[in-house]
Design a protein around this motif. Sequence first.
Motif, PDB file in Angstrom:
ATOM      1  N   ASP A 135       0.838  -1.205   0.000  1.00 31.62           N
ATOM      2  CA  ASP A 135       0.000   0.000   0.000  1.00 31.62           C
ATOM      3  C   ASP A 135       0.869   1.249   0.000  1.00 31.62           C
ATOM      4  O   ASP A 135       0.543   2.245  -0.645  1.00 31.62           O
ATOM      5  CB  ASP A 135      -0.912   0.006   1.242  1.00 31.62           C
ATOM      6  N   THR A 136       1.993   1.206   0.711  1.00 30.98           N
ATOM      7  CA  THR A 136       2.881   2.380   0.795  1.00 30.98           C
ATOM      8  C   THR A 136       3.436   2.714  -0.588  1.00 30.98           C
ATOM      9  O   THR A 136       3.439   3.877  -1.010  1.00 30.98           O
ATOM     10  CB  THR A 136       4.067   2.074   1.752  1.00 30.98           C
ATOM     11  N   ARG A 137       3.893   1.685  -1.317  1.00 32.48           N
ATOM     12  CA  ARG A 137       4.482   1.944  -2.639  1.00 32.48           C
ATOM     13  C   ARG A 137       3.408   2.372  -3.642  1.00 32.48           C
ATOM     14  O   ARG A 137       3.630   3.226  -4.483  1.00 32.48           O
ATOM     15  CB  ARG A 137       5.218   0.697  -3.130  1.00 32.48           C
ATOM     16  N   LEU A 138       2.237   1.789  -3.494  1.00 39.75           N
ATOM     17  CA  LEU A 138       1.120   2.164  -4.362  1.00 39.75           C
ATOM     18  C   LEU A 138       0.773   3.641  -4.154  1.00 39.75           C
ATOM     19  O   LEU A 138       0.589   4.402  -5.118  1.00 39.75           O
ATOM     20  CB  LEU A 138      -0.088   1.276  -4.036  1.00 39.75           C
ATOM     21  N   ARG A 139       0.737   4.039  -2.881  1.00 36.53           N
ATOM     22  CA  ARG A 139       0.429   5.436  -2.570  1.00 36.53           C
ATOM     23  C   ARG A 139       1.510   6.362  -3.114  1.00 36.53           C
ATOM     24  O   ARG A 139       1.231   7.425  -3.645  1.00 36.53           O
ATOM     25  CB  ARG A 139       0.283   5.607  -1.045  1.00 36.53           C
ATOM     26  N   LEU A 140       2.748   5.904  -3.048  1.00 37.13           N
ATOM     27  CA  LEU A 140       3.872   6.699  -3.558  1.00 37.13           C
ATOM     28  C   LEU A 140       3.679   6.989  -5.062  1.00 37.13           C
ATOM     29  O   LEU A 140       3.820   8.127  -5.520  1.00 37.13           O
ATOM     30  CB  LEU A 140       5.172   5.909  -3.337  1.00 37.13           C
ATOM     31  N   ALA A 147      -2.788  11.273  -8.704  1.00 42.14           N
ATOM     32  CA  ALA A 147      -3.503  10.514  -9.738  1.00 42.14           C
ATOM     33  C   ALA A 147      -5.013  10.532  -9.546  1.00 42.14           C
ATOM     34  O   ALA A 147      -5.520  10.498  -8.416  1.00 42.14           O
ATOM     35  CB  ALA A 147      -3.007   9.073  -9.740  1.00 42.14           C
ATOM     36  N   ASP A 148      -5.715  10.581 -10.677  1.00 42.85           N
ATOM     37  CA  ASP A 148      -7.180  10.488 -10.667  1.00 42.85           C
ATOM     38  C   ASP A 148      -7.645   9.051 -10.896  1.00 42.85           C
ATOM     39  O   ASP A 148      -8.825   8.742 -10.728  1.00 42.85           O
ATOM     40  CB  ASP A 148      -7.759  11.366 -11.783  1.00 42.85           C
ATOM     41  N   ALA A 149      -6.728   8.196 -11.341  1.00 41.90           N
ATOM     42  CA  ALA A 149      -7.053   6.793 -11.604  1.00 41.90           C
ATOM     43  C   ALA A 149      -5.741   6.022 -11.662  1.00 41.90           C
ATOM     44  O   ALA A 149      -4.669   6.621 -11.786  1.00 41.90           O
ATOM     45  CB  ALA A 149      -7.793   6.655 -12.936  1.00 41.90           C
TER      46      ALA A 149
END
Length: 339
Positions: A135-140, A147-149
């Motif tokens: 989740d941390t890397r995704l949020r990064l 990002a909108d998508a």
Amino acid sequence: MSITDRKKDHVRLCLDDQSAYKKSTGFEAWDLKHNALPEIDFNQVNPSAKLLGRTFGFPLFISSMTGGYSEAGAVNAVIASFCEKNNLPFGVGSQRVMLEKPEEESSFSLVRKYAPTAFIAANIGGSQLAEGLSDTRLRLLADSIRADAIIVHLNPLQELMQPEGDLTFAGILKAVESLVRRTDLPVIVKETGAGISGAVALRLYDAGVKVIDVAGAGGTSWSKVENLRTNTRSSLFDEWGIPTAVCLKEIDALNLPDLEMIASGGIRNVLDMVKAICLGAGFTATAQPVIQAIVEGGEDSLQNLYDGWYRDLCIAMCLLGASSVEDLKPSMLRLVKDN
Ligand SMILES: Cc1cc2nc3c(=O)[nH]c(=O)nc-3n(C[C@H](O)[C@H](O)[C@H](O)COP(=O)(O)O)c2cc1C
């Protein structure tokens, strides 16, 4: 070869005619029915279109292409500024490089300087997702461009043609399903030019994906690009892929409620766009013509290309008697040959 050098080569090779499929998109199987009594004035034609609840100036998404090295930053800046001015959505290229080289973030994050309000999609490969993206890397990745998508790209053909390809394909569907659950952002799944069939679309839909970009065959062939780059794989797969029009027909026939379909892969003019929309797409997307225009003459060239397409779409819609993009219907197509 480093991921950065590879991305540079991709931009260069996509400008070579030899990187295009010989196989067509399949759009030539249809003719558009001329309407001699359109009963609308030309100035009533409105080419705006909706995607994910947002209204854009024109039904064209600028497909994910680049990022991760300094010249890519310059390309992203041009795309961002152009999309901001014309109210068009776009995607940055694969952000995988950011996971390996965090210092490359700026070639992505600068898009918000040039496009503070535009719709911008993040981009990550299905293989990287299946390998585990915290989740941390995704949020990064998402936060770096606000990002909108999130776009997940599927590219098994390209990876298999790369000597350094990532061959993790098992578990991608499950990882996509988990991504849909763990992010608040809409998830768009796209191919990169070999196409998404009706059967694959159904599996994605069942996994919770509500936007699919078919990215079918008929435009850029990633087998050809990789073969031009390294010449280490068989050219047997250069024409592998499902033509874009076939993908659209198969997915449209499923009648999946609330699914938004983007048509891409070989969209090279407005007639391709119109036929794709009549075949059930709500939006279209293109990659190669955009990078070509930028390399030839920067943002001015890209704006010229767009102005021409804008005028052409208004003319085509008027000649079909369609004042809005929603008015474009299958009944406006006449089958001229089987595909
Ligand atoms: C130079 C270049 C780089 C690309 N890089 C990416 C990428 O990083 N991520 C992605 O999802 N697709 C990438 N693509 C694929 C495109 O988004 C698109 O799906 C594909 O090229 C088919 O569209 P086209 O026929 O209009 O070129 C790239 C395309 C080009 C031309």
